[in-house]
Design a protein around this motif. Structure first.
Motif, PDB file in Angstrom:
ATOM      1  N   LEU A 536       0.901  -1.344   0.069  1.00  0.00           N
ATOM      2  CA  LEU A 536       0.058   0.012  -0.171  1.00  0.00           C
ATOM      3  C   LEU A 536       0.825   1.447   0.229  1.00  0.00           C
ATOM      4  N   GLN A 537       2.022   1.210   0.710  1.00  0.00           N
ATOM      5  CA  GLN A 537       2.806   2.269   0.466  1.00  0.00           C
ATOM      6  C   GLN A 537       3.264   2.856  -0.583  1.00  0.00           C
ATOM      7  N   GLU A 538       3.812   1.627  -1.353  1.00  0.00           N
ATOM      8  CA  GLU A 538       4.425   1.724  -2.860  1.00  0.00           C
ATOM      9  C   GLU A 538       3.677   2.226  -3.544  1.00  0.00           C
ATOM     10  N   VAL A 543       1.271   6.779  -6.865  1.00  0.00           N
ATOM     11  CA  VAL A 543      -0.434   7.997  -7.140  1.00  0.00           C
ATOM     12  C   VAL A 543       0.914   9.190  -6.613  1.00  0.00           C
ATOM     13  N   LYS A 544       1.326   9.910  -5.636  1.00  0.00           N
ATOM     14  CA  LYS A 544       1.856  10.919  -5.011  1.00  0.00           C
ATOM     15  C   LYS A 544       2.768  11.239  -7.324  1.00  0.00           C
ATOM     16  N   ASN A 545       3.300  10.285  -7.244  1.00  0.00           N
ATOM     17  CA  ASN A 545       4.759  11.259  -8.018  1.00  0.00           C
ATOM     18  C   ASN A 545       4.689  10.663  -9.555  1.00  0.00           C
ATOM     19  N   MET A 546       3.281  10.051  -9.874  1.00  0.00           N
ATOM     20  CA  MET A 546       3.197   9.431 -11.241  1.00  0.00           C
ATOM     21  C   MET A 546       3.864  10.604 -12.086  1.00  0.00           C
ATOM     22  N   PRO A 547       4.319  10.263 -13.582  1.00  0.00           N
ATOM     23  CA  PRO A 547       3.880  12.201 -14.037  1.00  0.00           C
ATOM     24  C   PRO A 547       3.066  12.607 -14.410  1.00  0.00           C
ATOM     25  N   PHE A 548       1.442  12.079 -13.648  1.00  0.00           N
ATOM     26  CA  PHE A 548      -0.334  12.371 -14.373  1.00  0.00           C
ATOM     27  C   PHE A 548      -0.532  13.121 -12.995  1.00  0.00           C
ATOM     28  N   GLU A 549      -1.494  13.840 -13.216  1.00  0.00           N
ATOM     29  CA  GLU A 549      -2.377  14.091 -11.746  1.00  0.00           C
ATOM     30  C   GLU A 549      -3.247  13.035 -11.913  1.00  0.00           C
ATOM     31  N   ALA A 550      -3.200  12.609 -10.647  1.00  0.00           N
ATOM     32  CA  ALA A 550      -4.189  11.269  -9.885  1.00  0.00           C
ATOM     33  C   ALA A 550      -5.786  11.539 -10.080  1.00  0.00           C
ATOM     34  N   ASP A 551      -6.122  10.590 -11.379  1.00  0.00           N
ATOM     35  CA  ASP A 551      -7.553  11.024 -11.174  1.00  0.00           C
ATOM     36  C   ASP A 551      -8.407  10.149 -10.114  1.00  0.00           C
ATOM     37  N   ALA A 552      -9.794   9.847 -10.545  1.00  0.00           N
ATOM     38  CA  ALA A 552     -10.493   8.874  -9.579  1.00  0.00           C
ATOM     39  C   ALA A 552      -9.933   7.825  -9.176  1.00  0.00           C
ATOM     40  N   LEU A 558      -6.674   2.391  -4.759  1.00  0.00           N
ATOM     41  CA  LEU A 558      -5.634   2.108  -3.287  1.00  0.00           C
ATOM     42  C   LEU A 558      -6.556   2.276  -1.933  1.00  0.00           C
ATOM     43  N   LEU A 559      -7.752   3.050  -2.200  1.00  0.00           N
ATOM     44  CA  LEU A 559      -8.814   2.825  -1.104  1.00  0.00           C
ATOM     45  C   LEU A 559      -9.622   1.168  -1.310  1.00  0.00           C
ATOM     46  N   GLY A 560      -9.152   0.405  -2.420  1.00  0.00           N
ATOM     47  CA  GLY A 560     -10.090  -0.921  -2.772  1.00  0.00           C
ATOM     48  C   GLY A 560      -8.689  -1.698  -2.165  1.00  0.00           C
ATOM     49  N   GLY A 561      -7.185  -1.411  -2.227  1.00  0.00           N
ATOM     50  CA  GLY A 561      -6.019  -2.334  -1.832  1.00  0.00           C
ATOM     51  C   GLY A 561      -6.726  -1.986   0.063  1.00  0.00           C
ATOM     52  N   CYS A 562      -6.846  -1.188   0.637  1.00  0.00           N
ATOM     53  CA  CYS A 562      -6.574  -0.201   1.986  1.00  0.00           C
ATOM     54  C   CYS A 562      -7.707  -1.108   2.303  1.00  0.00           C
ATOM     55  N   HIS A 565      -6.760  -5.016   2.881  1.00  0.00           N
ATOM     56  CA  HIS A 565      -6.090  -5.257   3.947  1.00  0.00           C
ATOM     57  C   HIS A 565      -5.837  -4.852   4.919  1.00  0.00           C
ATOM     58  N   ARG A 566      -7.084  -3.881   5.375  1.00  0.00           N
ATOM     59  CA  ARG A 566      -7.501  -3.581   6.204  1.00  0.00           C
ATOM     60  C   ARG A 566      -6.910  -1.782   6.917  1.00  0.00           C
ATOM     61  N   ASN A 567      -6.521  -0.979   6.365  1.00  0.00           N
ATOM     62  CA  ASN A 567      -5.598  -0.264   6.296  1.00  0.00           C
ATOM     63  C   ASN A 567      -5.983   1.312   6.258  1.00  0.00           C
ATOM     64  N   LEU A 568      -6.670   1.504   7.551  1.00  0.00           N
ATOM     65  CA  LEU A 568      -7.770   2.739   8.151  1.00  0.00           C
ATOM     66  C   LEU A 568      -7.453   4.065   7.299  1.00  0.00           C
ATOM     67  N   GLU A 569      -5.330   4.388   7.775  1.00  0.00           N
ATOM     68  CA  GLU A 569      -5.037   5.858   7.495  1.00  0.00           C
ATOM     69  C   GLU A 569      -5.534   5.780   5.922  1.00  0.00           C
ATOM     70  N   LEU A 570      -4.636   4.885   5.615  1.00  0.00           N
ATOM     71  CA  LEU A 570      -4.388   5.725   4.510  1.00  0.00           C
ATOM     72  C   LEU A 570      -5.667   5.398   3.390  1.00  0.00           C
ATOM     73  N   GLY A 571      -6.767   4.540   3.796  1.00  0.00           N
ATOM     74  CA  GLY A 571      -8.131   4.427   3.565  1.00  0.00           C
ATOM     75  C   GLY A 571      -8.914   6.159   2.918  1.00  0.00           C
ATOM     76  N   GLU A 572      -8.498   6.107   4.460  1.00  0.00           N
ATOM     77  CA  GLU A 572      -9.264   7.714   4.532  1.00  0.00           C
ATOM     78  C   GLU A 572      -8.494   8.943   3.809  1.00  0.00           C
ATOM     79  N   ILE A 573      -6.853   8.723   3.654  1.00  0.00           N
ATOM     80  CA  ILE A 573      -6.700   9.531   2.434  1.00  0.00           C
ATOM     81  C   ILE A 573      -6.740   9.119   1.455  1.00  0.00           C
TER      82      ILE A 573
END
Length: 754
Positions: A536-538, A543-552, A558-562, A565-573
């Protein structure tokens, strides 16, 4: 615009047309029965035989050669002479129907014909492609005229036998017989690609030397020859030097520009025609509208359509069909539908355009309805209709209708070798028949990029990553080159199978090795691969550093992965960013609702539900369907409307009892909807469970149960399907909104990686 004036020849043509109409009305039952004692030839008709000859012409124009033969015998027996016009009609009919035996019979009857009739016989032999007979007659002709030479040269050139045609031209020149405009025109028309450009140039030079460079038909043929040989600049030069132009010359050059992708040049010619007051016909409007379609010039297209309607041509199929096509390509389906209704007699191209339009707006059932109607009426079809219908069946997962359409297309020889075969691969893949998709692919002699992409994506969405990548390696060894969509299939295969390292390598190699620039969609596939694998961190860093503005979709992956794997902190972001970009994305709210529930944060979960309520967002109703004996059976959660409801629920109760112990291991707060006991009951009546139960009571044990669902399968129904396949031994295939799941003996093809 001034209405076109009729040339001097029109009255005679009109009279001839009227006479032809009268001939066609003479009943073919009219006969001369010389064996009858009551038969007598009226005075004066022994020599004339007007009625008999009229009837003979009528039979020939209707193509009734057998009846014409019988009638000739009766005329001979009655002593009625056949006049030259009747022979001309008979020979013309033999040529049109390629009836060489009848043509030879007529030839033998002629005895010592006039030079005109000899030319008619010569034309018939050429039409029947019996050039041996044609050459024999030609050599025996005592008085050949320029028309005789022209007929044989035209016959050879029309059949692509240029060597023989030019051999005759050489003989004409050696004998001092001048080539006329008809000979030049026919020769030039036969030159249709760049390989014969040099011959065309020589003919052009000869035209100038013979003083025919001002002849409109010859110069038009030269311009069109250069168009067909892809020499547009030279065609334009010839066109600009014409003293007098006609619609054919304008149309030929416009068509050349359109085929070369130079639609703007074609439209510039059209504007020039308007300014110069050139008379326009249906073909000019047709090509102009095609140019507008290619450029998606809706406003100009509308103006031209208005002009067409003003001229009273809106109902003409040759103009109406391009109008429909224009509106469909410009996503104006209502206008397309109105234009289609104006066409008095739609042809296969018209129907193809409107069927494509219905598919474009998602009205697949309507396109199938039209197709069934066309088949019932035995209307003419084309390969584009079948390709659209196969695509509609892919969207609907209608295997039966698609298989019938495929068989019908093969029977009629209407499988498109450009898009049709690739559509078949996609269709069989989406209907769960990868075996047939593989057969369709392997039957293609030289698969193009679209075909390779179709088979790679088919295996990717079935979770067969190894097969998808194997096909990709085969593609690399072929002449076809991968495109953006090919790499979507490759990256999806890696993502759905946990091949993160491979996905990263393919993404990095796209630009440097294949010359394909990655897009946001390719990076989203990579985010999905990281997220599914629990990296999830990767995924977040990408998402933050790819050469495009992240879309929905980036944040949704990322949210689906959170959630997995039950990662609430990244899920909220991820959820915050997703809902900023797409506030009406129901999936985002539901994922966060469940993620909060997993962590016991009921107040936060309630707030998510409250926001959904305030925005009047509802989860799409889940629906599953199964086809049994050609009939589609649809189910929704808790459905009790099926005729066999009692049997279905009886089987479901039996299966639920057997799976209770297994399923209780996997139950979570999410599954029972935060303490609501009725949620557990609804879980037991999910649409795919009802479809599975119906399949078990309706489908033989040796036939797989194939189910389609409009949403992603839930974890419990996935486990339920695995258990049922183990208990019953039945193979079960479920296609949800994301991929295929093949269940057998308690295992799923996805290896629970979904």
């Amino acid at each position: 615009m001034a209405s076109p004036s009729l040339p001097p020849s029109v009255p005679s043509q009109t009279a001839a047309a009227a006479a032809a109409a009268r001939f066609a009305r003479i009943p073919s039952s009219v006969s001369l029965k010389s064996t009858s004692s009551s038969f007598k030839i009226p005075h004066g008709q022994q020599q004339q035989g007007q009625l008999e000859n009229l009837h003979l012409v009528s039979l020939s124009k209707q193509g009734k050669l057998k009846e014409a033969r019988d009638f000739l015998k009766q005329m001979d027996e009655a002593g009625v002479l056949v006049n030259p016009h009747s022979y001309e009609s008979l020979l013309e009919a033999c040529g049109k129907m390629a009836s060489l035996s009848d043509g030879r019979l007529i030839h033998r009857r002629l005895g010592n014909p006039s030079r005109y009739l000899e030319n008619c016989v010569l034309k018939m032999y050429c039409a029947c492609e019996s050039f041996r007979d044609a050459e024999k007659l030609f050599d025996e002709m005592l008085e050949k005229d320029v028309a005789s030479w022209g007929i044989l040269i035209s016959g050879y050139s029309q059949k692509g036998r240029l060597k023989e045609a030019f051999r005759l031209c050489t003989r004409m020149i050696e004998l001092g017989i001048g080539l006329n405009s008809t000979v030049f025109t026919n020769l030039l028309k036969s030159l249709s690609d760049v390989s014969v450009l040099e011959i065309g140039e020589q003919l052009h030079s000869l035209v100038i030397r013979t003083g025919l460079s001002t002849n409109v038909s010859v110069i038009t043929a030269i311009s069109n020859m250069y168009v067909k040989c892809r020499q547009l600049q030279r065609a334009k030069l010839v066109f600009d030097q014409m003293v007098e132009t006609n619609a054919v010359a304008w149309t030929g050059l416009m068509m050349g520009y359109t085929r070369a992708g130079k639609q703007k040049d074609a439209l510039a010619l059209f504007i020039r025609m308007l300014k110069e007051g050139v008379e326009m016909d249906q073909f000019v409007f047709s090509i102009t509208l095609k140019a507008c379609s290619g450029l998606e010039y809706l406003n100009l297209g509308r103006q031209i359509h208005g002009y067409i309607v003003k001229l009273g041509l809106g109902s003409d199929v040759s103009v109406g069909t391009p109008v429909v096509d224009l509106y469909i390509k410009c996503s104006c389906f209502d206008s397309a539908r109105r234009a289609f209704k104006r066409i008095s007699e739609p042809n296969d191209a018209s129907w193809s355009a409107i069927i494509t339009g219905y598919c474009q707006i998602g009205e697949f059932e309507k396109s199938l309805q039209i197709f069934r109607s066309l088949r019932l009426k035995d209307m003419a079809m084309n390969s584009f209709i079948y390709t659209s219908i196969i695509q509609a069946c892919s969207a609907l997962a209608d295997y039966n209708m698609g298989a019938q359409a495929h068989a019908d297309a093969i029977k009629r020889g209407l499988v498109s070798y450009v898009h049709g075969e690739s559509a078949m691969i996609t269709f069989y893949s989406k209907c769960g028949r990868l075996d047939y998709a593989n057969q369709a692919f392997e039957s293609i002699d030289e698969p193009d990029t679209v075909a390779w992409t179709a088979i790679i994506c088919g295996h990717a969405y079935h979770g067969n990553a190894s097969e998808a990548l194997k096909f990709f390696r085969r593609m690399q060894s072929s002449t076809a080159r991968p495109n953006e969509v090919t790499f979507i299939g490759v990256l999806t295969a890696c993502s759905h199978s946990g091949l993160v390292t491979e996905a990263k390598l393919y993404l990095e190699s796209m630009s440097c090795e294949y010359g394909v620039d990655p897009t946001i969609d390719h990076y989203d596939c990579m985010v999905d691969a990281y997220a599914r694998a629990g990296l999830l961190q990767e995924a977040y860093e990408l998402v933050k550093n790819m050469p495009f503005e992240a879309d929905a979709m980036s944040w949704k992956c990322l949210l689906g992965g959170c959630w997995i794997h039950r990662n609430l902190e990244l899920g909220e972001i991820a959820a915050e960013n997703l809902l900023q970009l797409d506030p009406d994305d129901t999936a985002g709210y539901i994922l966060m609702f469940n993620l909060y529930g997993l962590h016991g944060k009921w107040d936060e979960a309630a707030r998510v539900r409250s926001v959904m309520g305030a925005r009047k967002l509802k989860k799409e109703l889940s629906c599953s369907w199964i086809t049994v004996k050609g009939k589609v059976h649809r189910f929704v959660v808790g459905d009790k409307h099926h005729p066999r409801t009692d049997d279905i629920y009886r089987k479901l109760k039996e299966l639920n009892c057997s799976v209770t112990d297994v399923e209780s291991i996997h139950l979570t707060e999410e599954d029972v909807s935060f303490g609501l006991p009725e949620r557990k009951q609804l879980l037991m009546e999910h649409s795919e469970r009802l479809a599975i139960a119906f399949g078990l009571i309706s489908v033989p044990n040796n036939v797989p149960i194939v189910i389609f669902k409009n949403l992603r399968a839930c974890k419990h129904c996935h486990d339920f399907a695995k258990h049922v396949s183990m208990v019953t031994g039945h193979r079960i295939t479920i296609r949800d909104s994301c991929r295929f799941h093949h269940f057998h003996l308690g295992k799923c093809s996805c290896d629970d990686y979904w």
